[in-house]
Design an enzyme around this catalytic site. Structure first.
Site, PDB file in Angstrom:
ATOM      1  N   ARG A   1       0.901  -0.788   0.492  1.00 45.52           N
ATOM      2  CA  ARG A   1      -0.149   0.027   0.295  1.00 45.52           C
ATOM      3  C   ARG A   1       1.087   1.725   0.447  1.00 45.52           C
ATOM      4  O   ARG A   1       2.523   1.305   0.859  1.00 45.52           O
ATOM      5  CB  ARG A   1      -1.479  -0.318   0.881  1.00 45.52           C
ATOM      6  CG  ARG A   1      -1.913  -0.866   1.704  1.00 45.52           C
ATOM      7  CD  ARG A   1      -2.516  -1.105   2.723  1.00 45.52           C
ATOM      8  NE  ARG A   1      -3.618  -2.312   2.701  1.00 45.52           N
ATOM      9  CZ  ARG A   1      -4.167  -3.253   3.430  1.00 45.52           C
ATOM     10  NH1 ARG A   1      -3.469  -2.410   5.028  1.00 45.52           N
ATOM     11  NH2 ARG A   1      -4.711  -4.005   3.726  1.00 45.52           N
TER      12      ARG A   1
ATOM     13  N   ARG B   1     -10.932   3.317   5.757  1.00 41.63           N
ATOM     14  CA  ARG B   1      -9.433   2.774   5.647  1.00 41.63           C
ATOM     15  C   ARG B   1      -9.061   3.343   4.135  1.00 41.63           C
ATOM     16  O   ARG B   1      -8.211   3.689   4.120  1.00 41.63           O
ATOM     17  CB  ARG B   1      -8.736   1.681   6.187  1.00 41.63           C
ATOM     18  CG  ARG B   1      -8.099   1.290   6.204  1.00 41.63           C
ATOM     19  CD  ARG B   1      -7.184   0.404   6.332  1.00 41.63           C
ATOM     20  NE  ARG B   1      -7.165  -1.228   5.906  1.00 41.63           N
ATOM     21  CZ  ARG B   1      -6.748  -2.351   5.491  1.00 41.63           C
ATOM     22  NH1 ARG B   1      -6.652  -2.366   7.200  1.00 41.63           N
ATOM     23  NH2 ARG B   1      -6.992  -3.326   5.450  1.00 41.63           N
TER      24      ARG B   1
ATOM     25  N   ARG C   1     -12.844  -9.232   1.306  1.00 44.70           N
ATOM     26  CA  ARG C   1     -12.789  -9.106   2.322  1.00 44.70           C
ATOM     27  C   ARG C   1     -14.139  -9.078   3.849  1.00 44.70           C
ATOM     28  O   ARG C   1     -13.812 -10.426   4.662  1.00 44.70           O
ATOM     29  CB  ARG C   1     -11.360  -8.033   2.803  1.00 44.70           C
ATOM     30  CG  ARG C   1     -10.259  -8.093   2.380  1.00 44.70           C
ATOM     31  CD  ARG C   1      -9.775  -7.470   2.461  1.00 44.70           C
ATOM     32  NE  ARG C   1      -8.283  -7.152   1.731  1.00 44.70           N
ATOM     33  CZ  ARG C   1      -6.543  -6.973   2.445  1.00 44.70           C
ATOM     34  NH1 ARG C   1      -6.892  -6.386   3.931  1.00 44.70           N
ATOM     35  NH2 ARG C   1      -5.907  -7.224   2.186  1.00 44.70           N
TER      36      ARG C   1
HETATM   37  N1  ATP Z   1     -11.627   0.603  17.820  1.00 44.15           N
HETATM   38  C1  ATP Z   1     -12.727   1.664  16.630  1.00 44.15           C
HETATM   39  N2  ATP Z   1     -13.057   2.393  16.451  1.00 44.15           N
HETATM   40  C2  ATP Z   1     -13.165   3.027  14.835  1.00 44.15           C
HETATM   41  N3  ATP Z   1     -12.113   2.835  13.986  1.00 44.15           N
HETATM   42  C3  ATP Z   1     -11.318   1.824  14.161  1.00 44.15           C
HETATM   43  C4  ATP Z   1     -11.130   1.549  15.791  1.00 44.15           C
HETATM   44  N4  ATP Z   1     -10.026   0.565  15.482  1.00 44.15           N
HETATM   45  C5  ATP Z   1      -9.726   0.733  14.616  1.00 44.15           C
HETATM   46  N5  ATP Z   1      -9.962   1.288  13.605  1.00 44.15           N
HETATM   47  C6  ATP Z   1      -9.680   1.818  12.199  1.00 44.15           C
HETATM   48  O1  ATP Z   1     -10.606   1.065  11.738  1.00 44.15           O
HETATM   49  C7  ATP Z   1      -9.615   0.725  10.247  1.00 44.15           C
HETATM   50  C8  ATP Z   1      -9.083  -0.900   9.886  1.00 44.15           C
HETATM   51  O2  ATP Z   1      -7.932  -0.577  10.861  1.00 44.15           O
HETATM   52  P1  ATP Z   1      -6.651  -1.806  10.666  1.00 44.15           P
HETATM   53  O3  ATP Z   1      -6.022  -1.701   9.555  1.00 44.15           O
HETATM   54  O4  ATP Z   1      -5.755  -1.933  12.489  1.00 44.15           O
HETATM   55  O5  ATP Z   1      -7.824  -3.295  10.708  1.00 44.15           O
HETATM   56  P2  ATP Z   1      -6.601  -4.905  10.181  1.00 44.15           P
HETATM   57  O6  ATP Z   1      -7.503  -5.461  11.881  1.00 44.15           O
HETATM   58  O7  ATP Z   1      -5.044  -4.767  10.988  1.00 44.15           O
HETATM   59  O8  ATP Z   1      -6.656  -4.629   9.512  1.00 44.15           O
HETATM   60  P3  ATP Z   1      -5.594  -5.743   7.568  1.00 44.15           P
HETATM   61  O9  ATP Z   1      -5.961  -7.652   8.608  1.00 44.15           O
HETATM   62  O10 ATP Z   1      -6.585  -5.166   6.540  1.00 44.15           O
HETATM   63  O11 ATP Z   1      -5.216  -5.599   8.416  1.00 44.15           O
HETATM   64  C9  ATP Z   1      -8.299   1.646  10.266  1.00 44.15           C
HETATM   65  O12 ATP Z   1      -9.081   3.266   9.371  1.00 44.15           O
HETATM   66  C10 ATP Z   1      -8.271   1.856  11.830  1.00 44.15           C
HETATM   67  O13 ATP Z   1      -8.058   3.753  12.648  1.00 44.15           O
HETATM   68  N1  LIG Z   2      -1.282 -16.534   7.831  1.00 44.34           N
HETATM   69  C1  LIG Z   2      -0.834 -15.657   7.822  1.00 44.34           C
HETATM   70  N2  LIG Z   2      -2.033 -14.169   8.434  1.00 44.34           N
HETATM   71  C2  LIG Z   2      -1.407 -13.221   7.393  1.00 44.34           C
HETATM   72  C3  LIG Z   2      -0.012 -12.828   7.828  1.00 44.34           C
HETATM   73  N3  LIG Z   2       0.260 -11.296   8.047  1.00 44.34           N
HETATM   74  C4  LIG Z   2      -0.566 -10.732   7.606  1.00 44.34           C
HETATM   75  N4  LIG Z   2      -1.902 -11.854   7.966  1.00 44.34           N
HETATM   76  C5  LIG Z   2      -3.536 -11.875   7.681  1.00 44.34           C
HETATM   77  O1  LIG Z   2      -3.568 -11.795   6.608  1.00 44.34           O
HETATM   78  C6  LIG Z   2      -4.580 -10.653   5.839  1.00 44.34           C
HETATM   79  C7  LIG Z   2      -4.132  -9.384   5.009  1.00 44.34           C
HETATM   80  O2  LIG Z   2      -3.679  -7.848   6.040  1.00 44.34           O
HETATM   81  P1  LIG Z   2      -3.419  -7.295   4.851  1.00 44.34           P
HETATM   82  O3  LIG Z   2      -2.444  -6.224   5.247  1.00 44.34           O
HETATM   83  O4  LIG Z   2      -3.406  -7.102   3.327  1.00 44.34           O
HETATM   84  O5  LIG Z   2      -4.826  -6.147   5.400  1.00 44.34           O
HETATM   85  C8  LIG Z   2      -5.175  -9.990   7.993  1.00 44.34           C
HETATM   86  O6  LIG Z   2      -5.897 -10.513   8.006  1.00 44.34           O
HETATM   87  C9  LIG Z   2      -4.067 -10.441   8.455  1.00 44.34           C
HETATM   88  O7  LIG Z   2      -3.820 -10.471   9.679  1.00 44.34           O
HETATM   89  C10 LIG Z   2       1.137 -13.987   7.964  1.00 44.34           C
HETATM   90  O8  LIG Z   2       2.056 -13.716   7.643  1.00 44.34           O
HETATM   91  N5  LIG Z   2       0.429 -15.009   8.087  1.00 44.34           N
END
Ligand code: ATP
Ligand SMILES: Nc1nc2c(ncn2[C@@H]2O[C@H](COP(=O)(O)O)[C@@H](O)[C@H]2O)c(=O)[nH]1
Length: 444
Positions: A212, A305, A316
């Site tokens: 990204r 996001r 997703r």
């Molecule tokens: N408790 C919350 N309330 C509102 N917005 C939130 C909260 N927690 C996270 N966010 C927002 O939601 C969006 C998604 O959060 P984040 O990227 O941390 O999710 P993720 O679970 O890591 O996703 P991915 O698995 O795709 O990487 C972000 O824009 C973040 O700022």
């Molecule tokens: N099994 C695994 N899942 C992973 C790993 N690193 C990230 N993730 C999961 O992929 C999705 C999508 O992530 P994104 O960065 O593309 O939004 C998310 O649920 C991550 O937890 C890994 O090493 N192994």
């Protein structure tokens, strides 16, 4: 207080369990103080005062060598391996036949060192402390008679020694965080890493998805080609991997090891399939599932996001339904947290991990740079080593005396030796207690 009598000198040499052939002369200011107060037999009684070491060692010594006697053999540890030049070398002298043996050396060898100190532990392992090195490169265990070494001697039909790198810090169980895309896993992990930078380290996954806009290779992910990743999976480089939302994602063994090497607790952000694989692996971890307050809120966050196309968002969200089912019902997770209000969820996460504000990692007390004092570098008492060194960055005590506690030592060749603890001590106050044995207390 200084003490130079022959008896005390012998005892000190015995305690050290080694002869640094170059710097054999000690001033006994601090060791003497400790030894006189010890009143117990050292773990290793050397029969190897300088005079007793066969001439061969002396004549073969090339500067920075340390000799340690174990039974009928003398292990000579050379700061520079004269074959490779870049690592520490090991040779063995058989005392009865007076023949030199070049052992097969297993494990990753420590880099060469201008000066080092060595202490025998438990008759089967030598601790080598490298001078002028960072604390993560300082402690090395040379296994000379452990079950691992014996086993390889049988299969290889040769004398074997094995190196194992010592890692400071009582590294706690890794934390696996899973949950549907957009639930806030990354946000919670960033908060943890920001508040406790020296305590946690992120396991940087490999992925075949495109970066990204703000993502950096090696920091957010190791972005890689599918062909390369598939080959590396075949080569056994991955602890787990899964196809997630149409791309390959995986945690390499190295990604987790690197964090543990830094003495930090590893956090893995992986999907539910990955969590299941880790559960089935040898990695003993804590598993936490993050759930959204509602499906609608999850969709809102994913859209807000704005990192995925509409098609990817749909994919997703479809996958999220299955993940939520599995996450909540599989019994795979030790804890399920609902991420409604971010602050509340973060506080709950911290309480699961038993974290309080201002908590420091034990590692924060380690000296950044360990530089051994040449005159009296290392001595051993029970499971503790006293290391006299120059701590360049953290001058926590004026005398620069540190204790290395080996009592929680675990692991070993072919892997790392973990669970080492190191802290500053003050030899003038942290020494003798009622039963006349040395006891050490933290001064930091
Ligand atoms: N408790 C919350 N309330 C509102 N917005 C939130 C909260 N927690 C996270 N966010 C927002 O939601 C969006 C998604 O959060 P984040 O990227 O941390 O999710 P993720 O679970 O890591 O996703 P991915 O698995 O795709 O990487 C972000 O824009 C973040 O700022
Ligand atoms: N099994 C695994 N899942 C992973 C790993 N690193 C990230 N993730 C999961 O992929 C999705 C999508 O992530 P994104 O960065 O593309 O939004 C998310 O649920 C991550 O937890 C890994 O090493 N192994």
């Amino acid at each position: 207080m200084g003490y130079e009598g022959p008896l005390q000198k012998k005892k000190i040499n015995s305690l050290l369990g080694c002869h640094n052939l170059r710097f054999i002369r000690f001033k006994y200011l601090i060791e003497g103080l400790f030894l006189i107060s010890m009143g117990e037999a050292p773990a290793f009684f050397a029969d190897n005062l300088l005079g007793d070491i066969p001439k061969e060692v002396d004549s073969k010594s090339k500067g920075n060598e340390t000799a340690i006697t174990v039974g009928s053999k003398i292990y000579v540890i050379d700061g520079v391996d004269h074959e490779s030049g870049s690592t520490i070398g090991v040779r063995i002298l058989d005392k009865s036949s007076r023949e030199w043996i070049n052992p097969i050396v297993l494990g990753t060898k420590p880099k060469s060192s201008k000066h080092h100190s060595a202490v025998l532990l438990n008759d089967d392992c030598v601790l080598v402390v490298r001078g002028n090195s960072t604390s993560s490169e300082c402690f090395w265990f040379l296994e000379v008679g452990t079950p691992f070494v014996r086993e390889h001697e049988k299969t290889l039909g040769n004398e074997v020694v094995a190196w194992s790198k010592g890692v400071l810090g009582n590294v706690e169980k890794p934390i696996v965080i899973s949950g549907p895309s957009g639930v806030g896993k990354g946000t919670l992990i960033s908060e943890l890493m920001k508040e406790f930078p020296s305590m946690f380290g992120f396991s940087v996954s490999h992925t075949t998805r495109a970066p990204r806009e703000k993502e950096q290779d090696g920091i957010h992910y190791h972005f890689t080609d599918r062909n390369v990743m598939e080959r590396e999976i075949k080569d056994g480089k991955f602890l787990e991997f899964a196809s997630v939302h149409g791309n390959l994602y995986g945690t390499s063994v190295e990604a987790v090891e690197v964090v543990a090497d830094a003495g930090k607790r590893c956090i893995l952000d992986i999907d539910v399939q990955g969590a299941r694989s880790v559960r089935a692996s040898a990695l003993d971890a804590i598993f936490i599932f993050i759930s959204p307050p509602s499906f609608e809120e999850l969709e809102k966050r994913l859209r807000a996001r704005a990192t995925e196309t509409e098609e990817q968002i749909q994919k997703r969200l479809r996958n999220a339904r299955a993940e939520l089912e599995q996450g909540k019902s599989s019994g795979l997770f030790d804890h399920i947290l609902v991420n409604d209000d971010l602050e509340t969820c973060y506080e709950k996460l911290k309480s699961i991990l038993c974290l309080r504000e201002g908590v420091k990692s034990a590692r924060d007390t380690f000296p950044e740079l360990v530089d051994l004092s040449i005159e009296h570098p290392v001595s051993k008492i029970d499971q503790k080593l006293l290391i006299n060194c120059t701590a360049a960055e953290h001058e926590t005590t004026s005398n620069n005396m540190y204790a290395l506690d080996l009592s929680l030592r675990k692991g070993g060749a072919p892997g790392r030796t973990r669970g080492l603890n190191m802290y500053a001590i003050n030899p003038l106050t942290d020494d003798v207690n009622g039963d006349n044995r040395l006891s050490l207390h933290h001064t930091s």
